[in-house]
Design an enzyme around this catalytic site. Sequence first.
Site, mmCIF file in Angstrom:
data_model
loop_
_atom_site.group_PDB
_atom_site.id
_atom_site.type_symbol
_atom_site.label_atom_id
_atom_site.label_comp_id
_atom_site.label_asym_id
_atom_site.label_seq_id
_atom_site.Cartn_x
_atom_site.Cartn_y
_atom_site.Cartn_z
ATOM 1 N N LYS A 197 0.866 -1.179 0.000
ATOM 2 C CA LYS A 197 0.000 0.000 0.000
ATOM 3 C C LYS A 197 0.905 1.233 0.000
ATOM 4 O O LYS A 197 1.695 1.439 0.918
ATOM 5 C CB LYS A 197 -0.900 0.003 1.236
ATOM 6 C CG LYS A 197 -1.880 1.174 1.290
ATOM 7 C CD LYS A 197 -2.760 1.056 2.525
ATOM 8 C CE LYS A 197 -3.754 2.203 2.630
ATOM 9 N NZ LYS A 197 -4.595 2.095 3.842
ATOM 10 N N ARG A 207 -10.303 10.216 1.508
ATOM 11 C CA ARG A 207 -10.252 10.957 2.768
ATOM 12 C C ARG A 207 -11.572 11.698 3.005
ATOM 13 O O ARG A 207 -12.028 11.827 4.133
ATOM 14 C CB ARG A 207 -9.075 11.931 2.753
ATOM 15 C CG ARG A 207 -7.732 11.268 2.438
ATOM 16 C CD ARG A 207 -6.994 10.815 3.666
ATOM 17 N NE ARG A 207 -5.912 9.898 3.352
ATOM 18 C CZ ARG A 207 -4.696 10.239 2.964
ATOM 19 N NH1 ARG A 207 -4.385 11.527 2.837
ATOM 20 N NH2 ARG A 207 -3.776 9.326 2.714
ATOM 21 N N ARG A 218 1.275 9.893 5.613
ATOM 22 C CA ARG A 218 1.555 8.551 6.142
ATOM 23 C C ARG A 218 2.801 7.952 5.505
ATOM 24 O O ARG A 218 2.937 6.739 5.394
ATOM 25 C CB ARG A 218 0.339 7.659 5.906
ATOM 26 C CG ARG A 218 -0.897 8.136 6.646
ATOM 27 C CD ARG A 218 -2.121 7.311 6.315
ATOM 28 N NE ARG A 218 -3.261 7.782 7.106
ATOM 29 C CZ ARG A 218 -4.512 7.812 6.663
ATOM 30 N NH1 ARG A 218 -4.788 7.405 5.449
ATOM 31 N NH2 ARG A 218 -5.483 8.237 7.451
ATOM 32 N N GLU A 234 7.624 -6.884 1.122
ATOM 33 C CA GLU A 234 6.446 -6.778 1.982
ATOM 34 C C GLU A 234 5.465 -7.935 1.731
ATOM 35 O O GLU A 234 4.928 -8.537 2.668
ATOM 36 C CB GLU A 234 5.741 -5.445 1.740
ATOM 37 C CG GLU A 234 6.497 -4.219 2.233
ATOM 38 C CD GLU A 234 6.259 -3.958 3.716
ATOM 39 O OE1 GLU A 234 5.695 -4.825 4.403
ATOM 40 O OE2 GLU A 234 6.649 -2.863 4.184
ATOM 41 N N LYS A 249 -2.140 -1.598 -3.698
ATOM 42 C CA LYS A 249 -3.016 -0.419 -3.673
ATOM 43 C C LYS A 249 -2.158 0.841 -3.762
ATOM 44 O O LYS A 249 -1.209 0.967 -2.968
ATOM 45 C CB LYS A 249 -3.821 -0.420 -2.368
ATOM 46 C CG LYS A 249 -4.799 0.750 -2.222
ATOM 47 C CD LYS A 249 -5.533 0.675 -0.898
ATOM 48 C CE LYS A 249 -6.513 1.840 -0.767
ATOM 49 N NZ LYS A 249 -7.258 1.839 0.505
ATOM 50 N N SER A 275 -9.941 5.584 -5.045
ATOM 51 C CA SER A 275 -10.848 6.717 -5.208
ATOM 52 C C SER A 275 -10.375 7.733 -6.240
ATOM 53 O O SER A 275 -11.180 8.246 -7.036
ATOM 54 C CB SER A 275 -11.044 7.409 -3.858
ATOM 55 O OG SER A 275 -9.796 7.873 -3.343
ATOM 56 N N TYR A 314 -15.232 0.753 -7.038
ATOM 57 C CA TYR A 314 -16.514 1.365 -6.716
ATOM 58 C C TYR A 314 -17.524 1.162 -7.846
ATOM 59 O O TYR A 314 -18.707 1.423 -7.660
ATOM 60 C CB TYR A 314 -16.311 2.853 -6.425
ATOM 61 C CG TYR A 314 -15.332 3.068 -5.286
ATOM 62 C CD1 TYR A 314 -15.716 2.853 -3.970
ATOM 63 C CD2 TYR A 314 -14.008 3.448 -5.533
ATOM 64 C CE1 TYR A 314 -14.821 3.013 -2.927
ATOM 65 C CE2 TYR A 314 -13.102 3.613 -4.491
ATOM 66 C CZ TYR A 314 -13.508 3.392 -3.192
ATOM 67 O OH TYR A 314 -12.616 3.537 -2.164
#
Length: 324
Positions: A197, A207, A218, A234, A249, A275, A314
């Site tokens: 990610k 958000r 982050r 990872e 992602k 998004s 979505y």
Amino acid sequence: MGFPEIRPRRLRTTPAMRRLVAETRLAPSDLILPMFVREGASEVVPIASMPGVVQHTMETLRKASVEAVEAGVGGLMIYGIPTSKDATGSGGIDPDGILNRAIREVVSEVGHDTVVMADLCLDEFTSHGHCGVLAADGSVDNDATLALYAEMALAQASAGVHVVAPSGMMDGQVGFVRSALDAAGRTDVSLLAYSAKYASAFFGPFREAVESSLTGDRKAYQQDPANGREAIREVLLDVEEGADMVMVKPALGYLDVIARVSDVVDVPVAAYNVSGEHAMIEAAAANGWIDRERAIHEALTSIKRAGADIVLTYWATELAQTLR
């Protein structure tokens, strides 16, 4: 004389021919629908930066879940939006918190017919908006956060979730959550790891969707967009720690990472059409610059072609209805 003897165009001549020889196929069962439910909402709240996506009430969440299942969508990913937050994100652990109540509602409605998943992260529930608890210096305390993830996983399992999805990018999160579930006798609950990610600008509209309280970024725990080999490290760590599925992602900006991950693991690979990727296509289509339906299908096909077995999007219900 002079004409080519090999003519690949013969396999592109008609829609039927192109359909026959297509190398990559999208199916409704490949798709996961992310869904947002807002605590205390009496009507749906449209998300301005994500056309067609809403914050659900509990009632509309149930209805949208049924619609998705009837369209053949493979699964549902639930996010909760609480009315109050605190420094430790306790609302994500509370059995009566919005996310755990939503899990129970969706499982009750469609749990026998689909796979119910839930985001396992504290960011929607913390007053500071980070994915874990903070140390005295303001950094995210990795190991203290793991204990809360374990509690959150057990709460979601008790609510009936089929798959927990740790998304905070804490070191050791998969192994810690898996151990906690197994120790509690919940070996039946699967684990979808957000393994690669990235600290991406394409998360911006999300958000808004979850009414994030984050200030800053982050970058200290999500991956650097410049790195590809790190993603493989990872992913392999997560598989070793017990991940049943792994995720990349965002998706469209990281097709190379999806391809590399799919080459090195023997578990299902998911990719999240996030998004910002959704918003770009919707905005361009609204301006008449692209054909919306073709662009959606092409974008999601590219994610599948890169090596993803599962695509979170979505557009899942809409596309599934079209594919059927």
